[in-house]
Design an enzyme around this catalytic site. Structure first.
Site, PDB file in Angstrom:
ATOM      1  N   ASN A   1     -46.000  45.642 -63.759  1.00  0.00           N
ATOM      2  CA  ASN A   1     -46.478  46.075 -62.445  1.00  0.00           C
ATOM      3  C   ASN A   1     -47.112  44.930 -61.664  1.00  0.00           C
ATOM      4  O   ASN A   1     -47.643  43.986 -62.240  1.00  0.00           O
ATOM      5  CB  ASN A   1     -47.498  47.207 -62.597  1.00  0.00           C
TER       6      ASN A   1
ATOM      7  N   LYS B   1     -42.843  48.427 -68.677  1.00  0.00           N
ATOM      8  CA  LYS B   1     -43.348  48.258 -67.305  1.00  0.00           C
ATOM      9  C   LYS B   1     -43.956  46.884 -67.057  1.00  0.00           C
ATOM     10  O   LYS B   1     -44.572  46.279 -67.924  1.00  0.00           O
ATOM     11  CB  LYS B   1     -44.402  49.323 -66.981  1.00  0.00           C
TER      12      LYS B   1
ATOM     13  N   SER C   1     -48.100  48.970 -68.486  1.00  0.00           N
ATOM     14  CA  SER C   1     -48.426  50.398 -68.510  1.00  0.00           C
ATOM     15  C   SER C   1     -48.930  50.746 -69.892  1.00  0.00           C
ATOM     16  O   SER C   1     -48.442  50.225 -70.895  1.00  0.00           O
ATOM     17  CB  SER C   1     -47.174  51.208 -68.179  1.00  0.00           C
TER      18      SER C   1
ATOM     19  N   TYR D   1     -82.872  49.402 -30.139  1.00  0.00           N
ATOM     20  CA  TYR D   1     -82.566  49.491 -31.567  1.00  0.00           C
ATOM     21  C   TYR D   1     -82.588  50.948 -32.009  1.00  0.00           C
ATOM     22  O   TYR D   1     -83.433  51.731 -31.578  1.00  0.00           O
ATOM     23  CB  TYR D   1     -83.591  48.686 -32.386  1.00  0.00           C
TER      24      TYR D   1
ATOM     25  N   SER E   1     -83.260  49.893 -47.183  1.00  0.00           N
ATOM     26  CA  SER E   1     -82.043  49.078 -47.176  1.00  0.00           C
ATOM     27  C   SER E   1     -82.161  47.877 -48.107  1.00  0.00           C
ATOM     28  O   SER E   1     -81.251  47.059 -48.189  1.00  0.00           O
ATOM     29  CB  SER E   1     -81.735  48.612 -45.750  1.00  0.00           C
TER      30      SER E   1
ATOM     31  N   GLN F   1     -78.595  50.157 -39.091  1.00  0.00           N
ATOM     32  CA  GLN F   1     -78.758  49.686 -40.469  1.00  0.00           C
ATOM     33  C   GLN F   1     -77.476  49.882 -41.292  1.00  0.00           C
ATOM     34  O   GLN F   1     -77.269  49.225 -42.294  1.00  0.00           O
ATOM     35  CB  GLN F   1     -79.931  50.438 -41.118  1.00  0.00           C
TER      36      GLN F   1
ATOM     37  N   ASN G   1     -86.465  44.297 -35.700  1.00  0.00           N
ATOM     38  CA  ASN G   1     -85.213  44.485 -34.952  1.00  0.00           C
ATOM     39  C   ASN G   1     -84.541  43.154 -34.640  1.00  0.00           C
ATOM     40  O   ASN G   1     -83.329  43.003 -34.774  1.00  0.00           O
ATOM     41  CB  ASN G   1     -85.478  45.247 -33.652  1.00  0.00           C
TER      42      ASN G   1
ATOM     43  N   LYS H   1     -74.532  46.834 -42.288  1.00  0.00           N
ATOM     44  CA  LYS H   1     -74.455  45.792 -43.318  1.00  0.00           C
ATOM     45  C   LYS H   1     -73.531  46.131 -44.489  1.00  0.00           C
ATOM     46  O   LYS H   1     -72.701  45.309 -44.888  1.00  0.00           O
ATOM     47  CB  LYS H   1     -75.855  45.434 -43.815  1.00  0.00           C
TER      48      LYS H   1
ATOM     49  N   THR I   1     -34.389  44.303 -41.283  1.00  0.00           N
ATOM     50  CA  THR I   1     -35.039  45.079 -40.227  1.00  0.00           C
ATOM     51  C   THR I   1     -34.870  46.529 -40.660  1.00  0.00           C
ATOM     52  O   THR I   1     -33.846  46.883 -41.256  1.00  0.00           O
ATOM     53  CB  THR I   1     -34.401  44.867 -38.835  1.00  0.00           C
ATOM     54  N   HIS I   2     -35.878  47.319 -40.414  1.00  0.00           N
ATOM     55  CA  HIS I   2     -35.900  48.713 -40.901  1.00  0.00           C
ATOM     56  C   HIS I   2     -35.733  48.757 -42.422  1.00  0.00           C
ATOM     57  O   HIS I   2     -35.238  49.741 -42.957  1.00  0.00           O
ATOM     58  CB  HIS I   2     -34.813  49.568 -40.238  1.00  0.00           C
TER      59      HIS I   2
ATOM     60  N   GLU J   1     -50.428  45.552 -55.117  1.00  0.00           N
ATOM     61  CA  GLU J   1     -50.721  46.935 -54.736  1.00  0.00           C
ATOM     62  C   GLU J   1     -52.172  47.057 -54.277  1.00  0.00           C
ATOM     63  O   GLU J   1     -52.489  47.742 -53.309  1.00  0.00           O
ATOM     64  CB  GLU J   1     -50.456  47.876 -55.911  1.00  0.00           C
TER      65      GLU J   1
HETATM   66  N1  ARG Z   1     -83.666  47.610 -42.241  1.00  0.00           N
HETATM   67  C1  ARG Z   1     -83.475  47.641 -40.842  1.00  0.00           C
HETATM   68  C2  ARG Z   1     -82.004  47.457 -40.470  1.00  0.00           C
HETATM   69  O1  ARG Z   1     -81.277  47.089 -41.308  1.00  0.00           O
HETATM   70  C3  ARG Z   1     -84.267  46.550 -40.204  1.00  0.00           C
HETATM   71  C4  ARG Z   1     -84.764  46.894 -38.832  1.00  0.00           C
HETATM   72  C5  ARG Z   1     -85.740  47.994 -38.933  1.00  0.00           C
HETATM   73  N2  ARG Z   1     -86.410  48.224 -37.713  1.00  0.00           N
HETATM   74  C6  ARG Z   1     -87.064  49.370 -37.507  1.00  0.00           C
HETATM   75  N3  ARG Z   1     -87.699  49.473 -36.417  1.00  0.00           N
HETATM   76  N4  ARG Z   1     -87.034  50.341 -38.355  1.00  0.00           N
HETATM   77  O2  ARG Z   1     -81.584  47.699 -39.375  1.00  0.00           O
END
Ligand code: ARG
Length: 464
Positions: free
Chosen positions: A284, A282, A276, A316, A22, A321, A109, A324, A154-155, A289
């Site tokens: 836009n 055009k 365009s 956990y 990650s 993961q 964790n 994020k 409305t509508h 949008e």
């Molecule tokens: N990269 C992990 C996450 O984003 C961190 C926690 C990892 N913990 C583990 N026991 N593998 O969740």
């Protein structure tokens, strides 16, 4: 070497590393991760797990790592799975074996749960500030147009006249609630997981209150198992962000419609319009949008998070993961969008002539019924009579006010000479002078109240 290789006879398959690492996205939390480690090192000293000098060395090392990240000079290794292992690996390189003492009783964790809470706590205020700027822009434009009438829909069918200010302010109020929701989410998020260990808590007597305080949390979390595994704070934020996107998408849709030549109420200045590659004429409204489109993406992120969390077993799980990228994407989308929208709102050109031309007298049909109600006619009867006048006008291809009195009186004697006073857009606006109504006087009050609410949101803070 990984930080957990002891029990394995061979290294991780390259494809697995690529799949699970990650570091590519969680390095954004480097400052939060390092802040957490510094606080943790101090807590280890108070718990007599680390000597004061050892902690000092570690903290100096961590500061050095932070500098490398800040200067974009941090060199990643293939074994850096995530931000937590990368920081620890580099720390040990810089300070030597003593760096390996930092992770005592600690788990990634709790680190990741802490880092992400902190990351959001640190960034939400900026988003909130941008939303405020957009609100201020809406209020500013509204204050210029408390007396400018436009068709209200409305509508998406012409309904009744409203003021441009009233229309603009409706979005300001949506954003007010959105900002309140962000504060609310932030309040629940501001609890510190450090000391939770992997799931069971830490055996060392860490001062969790102090760690929470030093990191800017309001208190420690109450259950280690919950603290490392729930991501409700992420989902809640994603919801608040998705709803902001949804509100802005409605505003965007209004502008796309109103800037269409068929309406022509609003013109985007050239610098906010796009052309365009094929059709030279055009003009836009890409900015709106895309605003509309991003709402789908924000909602998608919320759905991704909720489905990721659904039915996860206790504790956990690596699934977490996935939280994020979803929340980062939502934050990034709004961070790019909202400041731009604030600029565009300031620059919108409102075509009062086009608005006047669009104010068809049929928009006053309700006012006409209310004229009869004031004379004691039951509303249902009035509705029926005015409906007949509308049909009459449509058949003869005239406007309502062009109907002669004797034709109106053929429908009902209750129509009198003063009926013609109804056909006045300003009069219609002014008559709705109730709290929350579109009368210029009410809307001026609304603007005052909105300004007060902006100040109160500043005071509630929680976003500082
Ligand atoms: N990269 C992990 C996450 O984003 C961190 C926690 C990892 N913990 C583990 N026991 N593998 O969740």
């Amino acid at each position: 070497m990984t930080l957990w290789g002891g029990r394995f006879k061979e290294g991780t398959a390259a494809k697995l590393s690529q799949f699970k690492d990650s570091i590519g996205f969680d390095q954004r939390m480097y400052a939060e991760d390092i802040a957490g480690s510094i606080v943790y090192a101090r807590a280890l000293v108070r718990a007599k797990v680390l000597q004061a000098e050892e902690a000092e060395t570690i903290i100096r090392g961590l500061e050095a790592v932070r500098k490398e990240f800040a200067a974009r000079q941090f060199e990643f290794r293939e074994t850096d799975e995530d931000i937590h292992t990368a920081v620890e690996r580099r720390l040990i390189e810089i300070v030597g074996a003593v760096g390996g003492k930092l992770h005592a009783g600690r788990s990634r964790n709790e680190q990741v749960a802490t880092d992400l809470r902190l990351w959001l706590l640190h960034r939400l205020p900026k988003l909130d500030e941008a939303l405020k700027r957009l609100q201020v822009a809406l209020i500013q434009r509204a204050s210029e147009h408390t007396e400018t009438a436009m068709p209200g829909y409305t509508h998406l069918q012409p309904a009744q006249p409203i003021s441009v200010a009233h229309w603009l302010l409706s979005y300001c109020w949506m954003l007010m609630r959105d900002r309140d929701r962000l504060r609310d989410a932030r309040r629940r998020m501001a609890l510190c997981p450090l000391g939770s260990g992997a799931i069971a808590g830490t055996p060392f007597p860490l001062d969790r209150q102090a760690m929470a305080r030093e990191l800017g949390f309001t208190a420690p979390t109450q259950n280690s198992l919950d603290a490392v595994s729930d991501r409700d704070f992420v989902a809640e934020t994603a919801f608040a962000l998705a709803l902001i996107g949804t509100h802005l998408s409605r505003f965007a849709e209004d502008i796309v419609i109103f800037s269409n030549p068929g309406f022509g109420f609003i013109c985007l200045p050239d610098r906010y319009s796009t052309g365009s590659s094929l059709m030279p004429q055009k003009r836009n409204a890409d900015v709106f949008e895309l605003t509309r489109g991003k709402a789908g993406r924000l909602l998608g992120n919320l759905v991704a998070l909720m489905s990721m969390m659904k039915a996860l077993p206790s504790g956990y799980n690596a699934d977490l993961q996935e939280d994020k990228e979803a929340i980062f994407d939502s934050m990034d989308a709004l961070a790019a969008m909202i400041p731009l929208l604030a600029d565009v709102v300031v620059a919108l050109e409102i075509d009062e002539k086009a608005l006047r031309a669009a104010l068809d007298e049929e928009l006053l049909a309700t006012d006409l019924s209310e004229y009869l109600v004031r004379k004691g006619v039951p509303f249902r009867t009035a509705h029926e009579w005015v409906g007949k006048l509308v049909a009459m006008a449509e058949e003869t291809g005239t406007s309502l006010s062009a109907l002669p009195l004797d034709r109106m009186q053929a429908v009902s004697q209750r129509f009198e000479k003063d009926v013609y006073r109804v056909f006045d857009m300003d009069h219609s606006l002014a008559s709705r002078d109730i709290l929350g109504g579109t009368a210029p006087q009410s809307v001026r009050g609304q603007i005052e109240t909105a300004r007060d609410c902006l100040e109160r949101l500043d005071e509630i803070g929680g976003m500082g």
